[in-house]
Design a protein around this motif. Structure first.
Motif, PDB file in Angstrom:
ATOM      1  N   SER A  75       0.857  -1.201   0.000  1.00  0.00           N
ATOM      2  CA  SER A  75       0.000   0.000   0.000  1.00  0.00           C
ATOM      3  C   SER A  75       0.895   1.254   0.000  1.00  0.00           C
ATOM      4  O   SER A  75       1.808   1.365   0.818  1.00  0.00           O
ATOM      5  CB  SER A  75      -0.972   0.003   1.186  1.00  0.00           C
ATOM      6  N   PRO A  76       0.627   2.206  -0.917  1.00  0.00           N
ATOM      7  CA  PRO A  76       1.504   3.377  -1.047  1.00  0.00           C
ATOM      8  C   PRO A  76       1.506   4.237   0.211  1.00  0.00           C
ATOM      9  O   PRO A  76       0.567   4.194   1.012  1.00  0.00           O
ATOM     10  CB  PRO A  76       0.883   4.164  -2.212  1.00  0.00           C
ATOM     11  N   GLN A  77       2.564   5.035   0.348  1.00  0.00           N
ATOM     12  CA  GLN A  77       2.673   5.856   1.564  1.00  0.00           C
ATOM     13  C   GLN A  77       1.553   6.911   1.620  1.00  0.00           C
ATOM     14  O   GLN A  77       0.971   7.156   2.661  1.00  0.00           O
ATOM     15  CB  GLN A  77       4.041   6.545   1.605  1.00  0.00           C
ATOM     16  N   LEU A  78       1.237   7.519   0.478  1.00  0.00           N
ATOM     17  CA  LEU A  78       0.222   8.583   0.457  1.00  0.00           C
ATOM     18  C   LEU A  78      -1.141   7.991   0.074  1.00  0.00           C
ATOM     19  O   LEU A  78      -1.299   7.401  -0.996  1.00  0.00           O
ATOM     20  CB  LEU A  78       0.630   9.664  -0.563  1.00  0.00           C
ATOM     21  N   GLN A  97      -0.673   5.039  11.928  1.00  0.00           N
ATOM     22  CA  GLN A  97       0.265   4.374  12.840  1.00  0.00           C
ATOM     23  C   GLN A  97       1.302   3.571  12.056  1.00  0.00           C
ATOM     24  O   GLN A  97       2.460   3.491  12.448  1.00  0.00           O
ATOM     25  CB  GLN A  97      -0.493   3.422  13.775  1.00  0.00           C
ATOM     26  N   ALA A  98       0.863   3.016  10.931  1.00  0.00           N
ATOM     27  CA  ALA A  98       1.763   2.179  10.117  1.00  0.00           C
ATOM     28  C   ALA A  98       2.674   3.024   9.214  1.00  0.00           C
ATOM     29  O   ALA A  98       3.411   2.466   8.395  1.00  0.00           O
ATOM     30  CB  ALA A  98       0.937   1.212   9.280  1.00  0.00           C
ATOM     31  N   GLY A  99       2.596   4.363   9.313  1.00  0.00           N
ATOM     32  CA  GLY A  99       3.522   5.214   8.573  1.00  0.00           C
ATOM     33  C   GLY A  99       2.941   5.867   7.328  1.00  0.00           C
ATOM     34  O   GLY A  99       3.661   6.520   6.573  1.00  0.00           O
ATOM     35  N   HIS A 100       1.627   5.735   7.126  1.00  0.00           N
ATOM     36  CA  HIS A 100       1.021   6.337   5.934  1.00  0.00           C
ATOM     37  C   HIS A 100       0.600   7.791   6.187  1.00  0.00           C
ATOM     38  O   HIS A 100       0.244   8.157   7.308  1.00  0.00           O
ATOM     39  CB  HIS A 100      -0.207   5.530   5.501  1.00  0.00           C
ATOM     40  N   VAL A 101       0.621   8.559   5.116  1.00  0.00           N
ATOM     41  CA  VAL A 101       0.062   9.912   5.149  1.00  0.00           C
ATOM     42  C   VAL A 101      -1.375   9.776   4.660  1.00  0.00           C
ATOM     43  O   VAL A 101      -1.610   9.418   3.508  1.00  0.00           O
ATOM     44  CB  VAL A 101       0.858  10.865   4.230  1.00  0.00           C
ATOM     45  N   VAL A 102      -2.338  10.016   5.558  1.00  0.00           N
ATOM     46  CA  VAL A 102      -3.750   9.835   5.218  1.00  0.00           C
ATOM     47  C   VAL A 102      -4.375  11.216   5.017  1.00  0.00           C
ATOM     48  O   VAL A 102      -4.414  12.037   5.941  1.00  0.00           O
ATOM     49  CB  VAL A 102      -4.495   9.077   6.339  1.00  0.00           C
ATOM     50  N   VAL A 103      -4.833  11.469   3.800  1.00  0.00           N
ATOM     51  CA  VAL A 103      -5.464  12.751   3.486  1.00  0.00           C
ATOM     52  C   VAL A 103      -6.957  12.467   3.408  1.00  0.00           C
ATOM     53  O   VAL A 103      -7.441  11.882   2.447  1.00  0.00           O
ATOM     54  CB  VAL A 103      -4.904  13.340   2.172  1.00  0.00           C
ATOM     55  N   SER A 104      -7.672  12.854   4.462  1.00  0.00           N
ATOM     56  CA  SER A 104      -9.020  12.336   4.697  1.00  0.00           C
ATOM     57  C   SER A 104     -10.143  13.332   4.426  1.00  0.00           C
ATOM     58  O   SER A 104     -10.013  14.523   4.664  1.00  0.00           O
ATOM     59  CB  SER A 104      -9.117  11.898   6.170  1.00  0.00           C
ATOM     60  N   ASN A 105     -11.267  12.736   3.996  1.00  0.00           N
ATOM     61  CA  ASN A 105     -12.512  13.478   3.784  1.00  0.00           C
ATOM     62  C   ASN A 105     -13.493  13.313   4.925  1.00  0.00           C
ATOM     63  O   ASN A 105     -14.511  13.993   4.957  1.00  0.00           O
ATOM     64  CB  ASN A 105     -13.222  12.886   2.573  1.00  0.00           C
ATOM     65  N   SER A 106     -13.246  12.370   5.779  1.00  0.00           N
ATOM     66  CA  SER A 106     -14.244  12.019   6.797  1.00  0.00           C
ATOM     67  C   SER A 106     -14.152  12.968   7.988  1.00  0.00           C
ATOM     68  O   SER A 106     -13.137  13.616   8.205  1.00  0.00           O
ATOM     69  CB  SER A 106     -14.047  10.570   7.243  1.00  0.00           C
ATOM     70  N   SER A 107     -15.227  12.984   8.764  1.00  0.00           N
ATOM     71  CA  SER A 107     -15.327  13.986   9.828  1.00  0.00           C
ATOM     72  C   SER A 107     -14.616  13.561  11.119  1.00  0.00           C
ATOM     73  O   SER A 107     -14.372  14.388  11.995  1.00  0.00           O
ATOM     74  CB  SER A 107     -16.805  14.243  10.151  1.00  0.00           C
ATOM     75  N   ASN A 108     -14.226  12.281  11.224  1.00  0.00           N
ATOM     76  CA  ASN A 108     -13.784  11.724  12.509  1.00  0.00           C
ATOM     77  C   ASN A 108     -12.679  12.525  13.212  1.00  0.00           C
ATOM     78  O   ASN A 108     -12.715  12.691  14.424  1.00  0.00           O
ATOM     79  CB  ASN A 108     -13.324  10.275  12.307  1.00  0.00           C
TER      80      ASN A 108
END
Ligand code: NAP
Length: 350
Positions: A75-78, A97-108
């Motif tokens: 799975s890619p980093q971004l 936590q696993a080192g990914h950059v998550v660019v999110s749309n969700s409200s959480n």
């Protein structure tokens, strides 16, 4: 420049499809991995996804296999994330936590004190919050968010008014498209020929996100803006595009022409740095007496602008106008792409 490999969490949904479409031919990012629920995992994208966009599903993506939403060696980093909010909290955390950059749309995570809630034209400096996030949470990766689709158009139109005149009070009534509810979304018999005056938690989201977005980052904390914001949110039988009627009162004296100038002159980091998804004009002012209209104006600047019009005096507050923005582009996938582009030029993806 070698393209950066990216993935999508929730690739089969309404926003996920927009990501697929906007990433096709993106100059910096290359879609290499897609994931969705267990219902879709293991299938080809063409089989798992009920494609709802007018442009054809890209052939290359149609043949890709949908993965489970679990961090894997390939799975890619971004990762762009457009997951159902019921699962987004846990899944996004696991990837960060696993080192990914998550660019999110969700409200959480939007309102967490150490998570940037970004509109790159409005508060690009808030991106620095990720330093605190990584330090305090000990994550190898990070989560960055974009606002609710209703908040985006409102705040883009408010930002130059806040900077130039100071905002005192804001009253907003929305007419929100059905695509904002995901797929399959609102049942036909509920929405056809109807207006539904309730969208769960939407008014609260718009009010608190507006304060955070217009706030100032001081000593690693966002000091929320002090204006009073009241939102009325309604679902209407429109496919794409949220229309908002807005009334404002300002701290400094201003004329109608001053507001129009402030909107027309509004430019920021995405325009200065020529980010690929940045609209040349983040706010487009229509002078016709009956614009903006969803059918005519929602694709303005490839769906990345806030289109405003009908500015006039308001007898209750001071000024009133109409704002329109595309909910799955500027309000979701396009917003996240612009966030990632800002992160790239600011060195957060190195
Ligand atoms: P959607 O059409 O319902 O899509 C939801 C996505 O989440 C699908 O890909 C679905 O996969 C996946 N999913 C559902 N349950 C899952 C699970 N247990 N594990 C892994 N994946 C799961 O929703 P959407 O409209 O695209 O919205 C996605 C997110 O963006 C939501 O948090 C929403 O609030 C936010 N958002 C939406 C808009 C908009 O205008 N639509 C705007 C801004 C923000 P399957 O297809 O396999 O079920």
């Amino acid at each position: 420049m070698k393209k950066i490999e990216v993935g999508i969490l929730g690739a089969t949904g309404m926003v996920g499809q927009r990501f697929v479409s906007l990433l096709e031919n993106h100059p910096w990012f290359d879609l290499a991995w897609i994931a969705a629920s267990d219902r879709s995992a293991g299938k080809k994208y063409a089989e798992a996804c009920n494609w709802r966009l007018r442009t054809p599903m890209p052939e290359r993506v149609a043949a890709m296999t949908v993965h489970e939403c679990r961090p894997a060696a390939h799975s890619p980093q971004l990762l762009f994330a457009s997951l159902d909010s019921k699962v987004a909290g846990e899944v996004e955390r696991e990837f960060a936590q696993a080192g990914h950059v998550v660019v999110s749309n969700s409200s959480n995570y939007r309102m967490e004190a150490d998570v940037p809630l970004l509109i790159p034209e409005v508060n690009p400096g808030h991106l620095a919050l990720v330093r605190r996030q990584r330090k305090e949470r000990g994550w190898k990766g990070m989560i960055v968010t974009n606002p609710n689709c209703t908040t985006v158009g409102l705040v883009m139109s408010l930002a130059p008014l806040e900077v130039t005149f100071g905002l005192e009070k804001v009253l907003m009534t929305s007419m929100q498209a059905v695509s904002g509810a995901g797929y399959p979304g609102v049942p036909t018999l509920d929405i056809m020929g109807n207006v539904i005056p309730h969208i769960a938690n939407e008014e609260e989201k718009v009010e608190r996100e507006t304060h955070k977005l217009l706030g100032k980052l001081i000593d690693g904390r966002v000091q929320p803006a002090t204006c009073v914001v009241s939102a009325h949110c309604n679902r209407v039988p429109v496919e794409d595009g949220h229309t908002e009627t807005v009334s404002v009162s300002l701290k400094k004296k201003a004329s109608l022409a001053d507001l129009i100038n402030a909107w027309r002159q509004f430019r920021s980091v995405p325009q200065e740095r020529a980010l690929p998804s940045a609209p040349a004009h983040p706010i487009v002012v229509r002078e016709e007496k009956d614009r903006p209209q969803v059918r005519l104006d929602v694709e303005t600047e490839h769906g990345m602008a806030a289109v405003v019009g009908r500015l006039r005096p308001c007898p209750v507050l001071q000024f009133k106008y109409v704002a329109l923005s595309h909910n799955t582009i500027r309000g979701a996938a396009g917003a996240a792409l612009l966030n990632a582009e800002l992160m790239k030029v600011e060195g957060y993806l190195d």
